[in-house]
Design a protein around this motif. Structure first.
Motif, PDB file in Angstrom:
ATOM      1  N   UNK A  66       0.663  -1.146   0.063  1.00 23.67           N
ATOM      2  CA  UNK A  66       0.002  -0.119   0.132  1.00 23.67           C
ATOM      3  C   UNK A  66       0.853   1.163   0.015  1.00 23.67           C
ATOM      4  N   UNK A  67       1.849   1.210   0.680  1.00 21.51           N
ATOM      5  CA  UNK A  67       2.513   2.398   0.950  1.00 21.51           C
ATOM      6  C   UNK A  67       4.143   1.861   1.281  1.00 21.51           C
ATOM      7  N   UNK A  68       5.017   2.731   0.397  1.00 22.40           N
ATOM      8  CA  UNK A  68       6.905   2.308   0.912  1.00 22.40           C
ATOM      9  C   UNK A  68       7.428   3.553   0.984  1.00 22.40           C
ATOM     10  N   UNK A  69       8.497   3.486   1.935  1.00 24.60           N
ATOM     11  CA  UNK A  69       9.405   4.511   2.204  1.00 24.60           C
ATOM     12  C   UNK A  69      10.607   4.004   1.840  1.00 24.60           C
ATOM     13  N   UNK A  70      11.296   4.814   0.779  1.00 23.92           N
ATOM     14  CA  UNK A  70      12.491   4.493   0.508  1.00 23.92           C
ATOM     15  C   UNK A  70      13.559   5.549   0.533  1.00 23.92           C
ATOM     16  N   UNK A  71      14.593   5.025   1.410  1.00 23.83           N
ATOM     17  CA  UNK A  71      15.647   5.850   1.988  1.00 23.83           C
ATOM     18  C   UNK A  71      16.417   6.380   0.587  1.00 23.83           C
ATOM     19  N   UNK A  72      16.687   7.961   0.750  1.00 25.27           N
ATOM     20  CA  UNK A  72      17.471   8.138  -0.442  1.00 25.27           C
ATOM     21  C   UNK A  72      18.668   7.678  -0.708  1.00 25.27           C
ATOM     22  N   UNK A  73      19.340   7.412   0.072  1.00 23.61           N
ATOM     23  CA  UNK A  73      20.887   6.786  -0.117  1.00 23.61           C
ATOM     24  C   UNK A  73      20.758   5.476  -0.617  1.00 23.61           C
ATOM     25  N   UNK A  74      19.854   4.842  -0.736  1.00 27.19           N
ATOM     26  CA  UNK A  74      19.809   3.465  -1.243  1.00 27.19           C
ATOM     27  C   UNK A  74      19.354   3.437  -2.708  1.00 27.19           C
ATOM     28  N   UNK A  75      18.960   4.658  -3.449  1.00 30.32           N
ATOM     29  CA  UNK A  75      18.434   4.937  -4.726  1.00 30.32           C
ATOM     30  C   UNK A  75      19.517   4.717  -5.639  1.00 30.32           C
ATOM     31  N   UNK A  76      19.477   4.032  -6.956  1.00 30.93           N
ATOM     32  CA  UNK A  76      20.267   4.089  -7.698  1.00 30.93           C
ATOM     33  C   UNK A  76      19.764   5.112  -8.908  1.00 30.93           C
ATOM     34  N   UNK A  77      18.621   4.937  -9.526  1.00 27.34           N
ATOM     35  CA  UNK A  77      17.958   5.920 -10.314  1.00 27.34           C
ATOM     36  C   UNK A  77      16.443   6.103  -9.892  1.00 27.34           C
ATOM     37  N   UNK A  78      15.728   7.167 -10.356  1.00 29.04           N
ATOM     38  CA  UNK A  78      14.365   7.133 -10.262  1.00 29.04           C
ATOM     39  C   UNK A  78      13.870   7.643 -11.827  1.00 29.04           C
ATOM     40  N   UNK A  79      13.058   6.861 -12.240  1.00 29.63           N
ATOM     41  CA  UNK A  79      12.545   6.970 -13.558  1.00 29.63           C
ATOM     42  C   UNK A  79      11.173   7.560 -13.688  1.00 29.63           C
ATOM     43  N   UNK A  80      10.889   8.675 -14.208  1.00 30.27           N
ATOM     44  CA  UNK A  80       9.560   9.285 -14.339  1.00 30.27           C
ATOM     45  C   UNK A  80       8.735   8.440 -15.366  1.00 30.27           C
ATOM     46  N   UNK A  81       7.533   7.890 -15.179  1.00 31.98           N
ATOM     47  CA  UNK A  81       6.894   7.425 -16.183  1.00 31.98           C
ATOM     48  C   UNK A  81       6.186   8.289 -16.953  1.00 31.98           C
ATOM     49  N   UNK A  82       6.026   8.081 -18.254  1.00 35.74           N
ATOM     50  CA  UNK A  82       5.442   9.095 -19.183  1.00 35.74           C
ATOM     51  C   UNK A  82       4.010   9.030 -19.016  1.00 35.74           C
ATOM     52  N   UNK A  83       3.576  10.507 -19.052  1.00 33.18           N
ATOM     53  CA  UNK A  83       2.107  10.759 -18.846  1.00 33.18           C
ATOM     54  C   UNK A  83       1.454  10.536 -20.298  1.00 33.18           C
ATOM     55  N   UNK A  84       0.258  10.006 -20.286  1.00 32.14           N
ATOM     56  CA  UNK A  84      -0.591   9.597 -21.330  1.00 32.14           C
ATOM     57  C   UNK A  84      -1.744  10.567 -21.801  1.00 32.14           C
TER      58      UNK A  84
END
Length: 84
Positions: A66-84
Motif C-alpha cells: 500500500x505504501x513504501x518509504x524508500x531511503x534516498x541513499x539506497x536509490x540508484x535511479x528514479x525514472x518518471x513514467x510518461x504521462x498519457x
C-alpha cells in the motif's frame, strides 16, 4: 548574459521530483530491486514515499504494498513514467 533560445535552463533533480508528485515512477535501488508506484512525497534527501507500490526483481513481481518509504541513499535511479 542572456541564455540563447536553444539553451534550456538547468534542471535540478530535486526540483523535477518535487514538481512530479502524484506521478508514477520506477525506483531502482543499489540492491537491483525495483519499486514502481505513485510518488506521494519526496524530501531534500530524496527519500521517497510511494503508494500502490509494487516490488520487482528484474521482471518478477515479488510483492504489492500500500505504501513504501524508500531511503534516498539506497536509490540508484528514479525514472518518471510518461504521462498519457
Amino acid at each position: 548574459m542572456a541564455a540563447s533560445p536553444s539553451q534550456q535552463p538547468t534542471k535540478r533533480p530535486l526540483n523535477v521530483l518535487q514538481r512530479s508528485l502524484n506521478r508514477k515512477v520506477a525506483v531502482r535501488l543499489k540492491s537491483e530491486i525495483e519499486y514502481r508506484g505513485k510518488m506521494s512525497n519526496v524530501d531534500s534527501y530524496m527519500n521517497l514515499i510511494l503508494v500502490d507500490a509494487e516490488e520487482f526483481d528484474g521482471s518478477d513481481l515479488l510483492a504489492n504494498y500500500g505504501k513504501v518509504v524508500i531511503r534516498g541513499n539506497n536509490v540508484l535511479f528514479i525514472k518518471l513514467e510518461k504521462e498519457f
